[in-house]
Design an enzyme around this catalytic site. Structure first.
Site, PDB file in Angstrom:
ATOM      1  N   ARG A 253      12.990 -16.789  -8.302  1.00 18.09           N
ATOM      2  CA  ARG A 253      12.435 -15.219  -8.248  1.00 18.09           C
ATOM      3  C   ARG A 253      11.592 -15.096  -7.044  1.00 18.09           C
ATOM      4  NH1 ARG A 253      16.696 -14.236 -10.622  1.00 18.09           N
ATOM      5  NH2 ARG A 253      16.626 -13.490 -12.818  1.00 18.09           N
ATOM      6  N   GLU A 254      11.728 -14.516  -5.872  1.00 19.41           N
ATOM      7  CA  GLU A 254      10.931 -14.423  -4.922  1.00 19.41           C
ATOM      8  C   GLU A 254      10.071 -13.023  -5.476  1.00 19.41           C
ATOM      9  OE1 GLU A 254      13.470 -13.840  -1.576  1.00 19.41           O
ATOM     10  OE2 GLU A 254      13.939 -16.031  -1.443  1.00 19.41           O
TER      11      GLU A 254
ATOM     12  N   GLU B  95     -10.460   7.407  -1.690  1.00 23.23           N
ATOM     13  CA  GLU B  95      -9.335   7.556  -0.964  1.00 23.23           C
ATOM     14  C   GLU B  95      -9.153   9.096  -0.529  1.00 23.23           C
ATOM     15  OE1 GLU B  95      -7.249   5.833   1.046  1.00 23.23           O
ATOM     16  OE2 GLU B  95      -8.050   3.742   0.261  1.00 23.23           O
TER      17      GLU B  95
ATOM     18  N   GLU C 128     -10.374   1.847  10.708  1.00 22.81           N
ATOM     19  CA  GLU C 128     -10.018   1.933  12.289  1.00 22.81           C
ATOM     20  C   GLU C 128      -8.741   1.700  12.600  1.00 22.81           C
ATOM     21  OE1 GLU C 128     -10.995  -2.967  13.346  1.00 22.81           O
ATOM     22  OE2 GLU C 128     -12.625  -1.514  13.229  1.00 22.81           O
TER      23      GLU C 128
ATOM     24  N   ALA D 139      -3.298   8.355  -0.420  1.00 24.87           N
ATOM     25  CA  ALA D 139      -2.942   7.233  -1.454  1.00 24.87           C
ATOM     26  C   ALA D 139      -3.788   5.886  -0.696  1.00 24.87           C
ATOM     27  CB  ALA D 139      -1.506   6.818  -1.561  1.00 24.87           C
TER      28      ALA D 139
ATOM     29  N   ARG E 171       4.685   4.502   9.372  1.00 20.77           N
ATOM     30  CA  ARG E 171       4.914   3.373   8.385  1.00 20.77           C
ATOM     31  C   ARG E 171       5.763   2.106   9.096  1.00 20.77           C
ATOM     32  NH1 ARG E 171       0.846   3.210   4.888  1.00 20.77           N
ATOM     33  NH2 ARG E 171       0.811   4.928   3.382  1.00 20.77           N
TER      34      ARG E 171
ATOM     35  N   PRO F  17       9.827  -2.637  -9.098  1.00 16.42           N
ATOM     36  CA  PRO F  17       9.739  -4.012 -10.321  1.00 16.42           C
ATOM     37  C   PRO F  17      10.872  -4.907  -9.949  1.00 16.42           C
ATOM     38  CG  PRO F  17      10.955  -1.909 -11.146  1.00 16.42           C
ATOM     39  CD  PRO F  17      10.229  -1.524  -9.819  1.00 16.42           C
TER      40      PRO F  17
ATOM     41  N   GLU G 155       3.213  -4.589  -8.106  1.00 16.23           N
ATOM     42  CA  GLU G 155       2.251  -3.305  -7.685  1.00 16.23           C
ATOM     43  C   GLU G 155       2.664  -2.140  -8.795  1.00 16.23           C
ATOM     44  OE1 GLU G 155       1.428  -0.205  -4.212  1.00 16.23           O
ATOM     45  OE2 GLU G 155       3.474  -0.881  -4.470  1.00 16.23           O
TER      46      GLU G 155
ATOM     47  N   GLU H  49      -6.174   3.143  10.837  1.00 18.57           N
ATOM     48  CA  GLU H  49      -5.635   4.244   9.959  1.00 18.57           C
ATOM     49  C   GLU H  49      -5.601   5.641  10.971  1.00 18.57           C
ATOM     50  OE1 GLU H  49      -5.666   5.292   5.529  1.00 18.57           O
ATOM     51  OE2 GLU H  49      -7.396   5.313   6.443  1.00 18.57           O
TER      52      GLU H  49
END
Length: 189
Positions: free
Chosen positions: A37-38, A92, A140, A76, A64, A114, A119, A142
Site C-alpha cells: 500500500r502506497e 485561516e 508569501e 481552508a 492549484r 481514504p 487526511e 499564497e
C-alpha cells in the site's frame, strides 16, 4: 477489529516533506496473502462555510498546481503540528478572507481520499462574521481572490467546474439545505 483489516507487516517512509509524508506498507490481507500500500500521511485540514448577513457564501479563487488550473473553494488550510482544528479554522478564516467569527460550529469531519491518504478535513460553520481590522494576511506563497456569491451562483460554479473540489461542493449543498430548512438543527448564521 474489522473482518477486512489489513495488518501491517513492514512500513518504510520514502519521503518526508513540508506538507505530506509518503510511505509504503506491506500488509497481510484477510485471505492470508500479502500486498503493498502506497500511503500519504497528512496532518489534516480545516475548511469554513462562511455566510454573510446577506446569505452570500465567502469563497476564494486560487491556482492549484496539482490540477494545473485555478478553482474556487471555501476558505481552508492545513492544521499545524499541535494545533486544535477550531483554532486553525479561526486563523485561516482571518488570514484568507479578512473576516473573523464570533464562534465556530463543527458541521462534519471526513476523510478526503481514504484509498491512499489519511487526511481528515474538519468543516466548520463560521457564525457571527465581521470584517477584521487587519484584513486578509496571506502567506508569501499564497495568492487568492476573495468573492461573495449566492448559493445559486455557487451551484452554477459547480456545474461549470469552477468549483471542483469535494469540500466546497459539500459546503454549497450544506449551505443550500440550511437556508431552505427553517427548522435546521444548526445555529442561525
Amino acid at each position: 477489529m474489522s473482518k477486512f483489516e489489513e495488518k501491517t507487516t513492514r512500513s518504510e517512509r520514502i519521503y518526508e516533506g513540508k506538507i505530506i509524508n509518503l510511505k509504503v506498507d506491506e500488509v497481510l490481507l484477510p485471505n492470508g496473502h500479502s500486498s503493498k500500500r502506497e500511503l500519504v500521511e497528512h496532518p489534516g485540514a480545516v475548511a469554513l462555510v462562511a455566510l454573510t448577513a446577506e446569505n452570500k457564501l465567502i469563497l476564494v479563487e486560487q491556482y492549484r498546481k496539482a490540477l494545473e488550473r485555478s478553482i474556487i473553494e471555501i476558505p481552508a488550510g492545513k492544521i499545524e503540528k499541535g494545533e486544535d482544528p477550531a483554532y486553525t479554522a479561526m486563523r485561516e478564516l482571518e488570514e484568507e478572507t479578512g473576516y473573523t467569527a464570533d464562534k465556530l460550529e463543527l458541521i462534519q469531519s471526513f476523510s478526503t481520499s481514504p484509498g491512499f491518504a489519511d487526511e481528515v478535513i474538519h468543516v466548520y460553520a463560521a457564525i457571527g462574521l465581521k470584517k477584521s481590522e487587519s484584513g486578509a494576511v496571506l502567506d508569501e506563497d499564497e495568492f487568492v481572490e476573495l468573492m461573495e456569491v449566492t448559493i445559486d451562483e455557487a451551484e452554477d460554479m459547480m456545474k461549470d467546474n469552477r468549483i471542483y473540489d469535494a469540500k466546497t461542493a459539500f459546503a454549497v449543498l450544506w449551505a443550500k439545505q440550511k437556508l431552505l430548512n427553517e427548522n435546521s438543527t444548526y445555529p442561525k448564521l
